[in-house]
Design an enzyme around this catalytic site. Structure first.
Site, short mmCIF file in Angstrom:
data_model
loop_
_atom_site.label_atom_id
_atom_site.label_comp_id
_atom_site.label_asym_id
_atom_site.label_seq_id
_atom_site.Cartn_x
_atom_site.Cartn_y
_atom_site.Cartn_z
N ARG A 165 5.21 -10.11 6.80
CA ARG A 165 6.43 -9.17 5.91
C ARG A 165 7.51 -9.95 6.14
NH1 ARG A 165 4.22 -4.84 8.76
NH2 ARG A 165 2.93 -3.14 7.54
N LYS A 191 6.23 -3.72 11.85
CA LYS A 191 6.83 -2.60 11.40
C LYS A 191 6.57 -1.19 12.23
CE LYS A 191 7.40 0.22 7.11
NZ LYS A 191 6.77 -0.12 5.60
N HIS A 268 6.97 -10.82 -1.08
CA HIS A 268 5.88 -9.89 -1.01
C HIS A 268 4.33 -10.50 -1.52
CE1 HIS A 268 5.65 -6.73 1.74
NE2 HIS A 268 4.74 -5.81 1.10
N ARG A 271 2.14 -12.21 0.75
CA ARG A 271 1.45 -11.50 1.52
C ARG A 271 0.13 -10.61 0.93
NH1 ARG A 271 2.07 -7.49 6.05
NH2 ARG A 271 1.63 -5.53 5.49
N HIS A 294 -0.98 -2.78 9.03
CA HIS A 294 -1.10 -1.33 8.14
C HIS A 294 -1.01 -0.14 9.39
CE1 HIS A 294 -2.24 -3.05 4.08
NE2 HIS A 294 -0.67 -3.04 4.17
N TYR A 303 -6.93 -3.07 -1.28
CA TYR A 303 -7.15 -4.49 -1.71
C TYR A 303 -8.80 -4.55 -1.99
CZ TYR A 303 -2.71 -5.71 0.15
OH TYR A 303 -1.08 -5.74 0.31
#
Length: 329
Positions: A165, A191, A268, A271, A294, A303
């Site tokens: 990210r 994150k 993004h 990514r 994630h 995806y």
């Protein structure tokens, strides 16, 4: 416990935002929290048994019944994702109030919320776009006052080959790229404070080494100390959010691929391209989840689903199907 004055809704909102600020959210995030809270509260004040001005609304006025009516009005003109976000903000708000002893319980479970649709991946369009982008930037294409292709390629290659990210890229130190030759990795501060490790293949490692060597030539060996920011601007200062976004946009323009970048994706998109190519090459949702950092498997599964849809579309484009349609009758 708060006294009667402190039970005024707007006062409690500001206290909540101060408490959330310790998590270092962006100013945009704090503004979004305030809009979600005030937007629903204003509708609640209008729908109270005796309508109230917003600054007179107290937390005890917000019964489950009134909150349901307010959220119904709030949801009418808005997308499901916006309503879901507002519900989450209010749920966090009441969780905070319960912890502070302001209210006895959280009424939000009594308020229905729409299922939040998973965001669809937005990779770069075109099968050869990543290769075209890297090749153009490596050649120093375009008019630049102070070209630095080694740095620009390193930024693009990192994003395309690790899926980091924007905030994760900015947080990297020189020492974040670690390990012995053949076992190189990027140590990522992910994150929500979740650390992860992403492998670095030899080709990417060579790009990063070339970048750091060019940086040492520009600014001296002290500029590449282990605790230095990995990504810097043309003055040797750590790249910031706006600078990184501008750099990537500039690379798109120089490579002539701006029409292949999904609206709103920008960095993004790199990514998403990383993740989509993983899925196309057979990676499982669990593997994609670990590499992207994630929190849930469902985010990574999107995806896989998009790739499956693309594969079906490719099969459907085979002209033989039109011939088969005429054989059965």
């Amino acid at each position: 416990m708060h006294d009667k004055v402190d039970s005024v809704f707007l006062v409690l909102v500001e206290e909540f935002l101060v408490a959330r600020a310790t998590r270092k959210p962006s100013p945009h995030t704090l503004d979004a929290y305030r809009r979600d809270l005030v937007g629903v509260a204003r509708l609640a004040a209008e729908r109270a048994a005796t309508p109230l001005p917003l600054d007179a609304l107290t937390i005890t006025d917000l019964s489950p019944r009134l909150l349901r009516a307010a959220f119904a009005a709030y949801a009418a003109p808005r997308a499901a994702a916006s309503v879901h976000r507002a519900w989450s903000t209010w749920n966090n708000f009441f969780t905070y109030l319960v912890a502070e002893g302001v209210v006895a319980g959280n009424p939000m479970p009594a308020v229905d919320r729409p299922r939040a649709p998973l965001p669809q991946p937005k990779p770069l369009r075109g099968e050869d776009t990543p290769e075209r982008l890297l090749a153009a930037v490596a050649q120093g294409a375009g008019r630049q006052h102070d070209p630095w292709p080694e740095r620009d390629v390193a930024v693009l290659a990192l994003a395309l080959c690790t899926g980091l990210r924007l905030s994760e890229l900015l947080a990297l130190r020189v020492a974040s790229v670690a390990g012995r030759p053949g076992e190189r990795r990027v140590d990522v501060a992910g994150k929500g404070g979740r650390p992860r490790v992403v492998p670095v293949e030899p080709e990417l490692d060579e790009v990063l080494v070339a970048y750091l060597e060019s940086r040492a030539r520009r600014f001296g060996r002290r500029s590449v100390r282990p605790d230095s920011a990995l990504l810097v601007d043309r003055r040797g200062e750590p790249l910031r959010r706006g600078g990184l976004q501008y750099l990537v946009d500039s690379c798109y323009r120089r490579a002539g691929v701006t029409d292949r970048v999904p609206v709103g994706a920008r960095l993004h998109a790199l990514r998403h391209t990383f993740a989509t190519r993983l899925a196309e090459d057979g990676a499982s949702a669990a593997e994609i989840m670990r590499l992207l950092g994630h929190a849930s498997l469902s985010s990574s599964q999107s995806y896989i689903e998009v790739t499956a849809g693309q594969q079906r579309a490719a099969v459907r484009s085979n002209r033989t199907h039109r011939v088969l349609a005429g054989l059965v009758g």
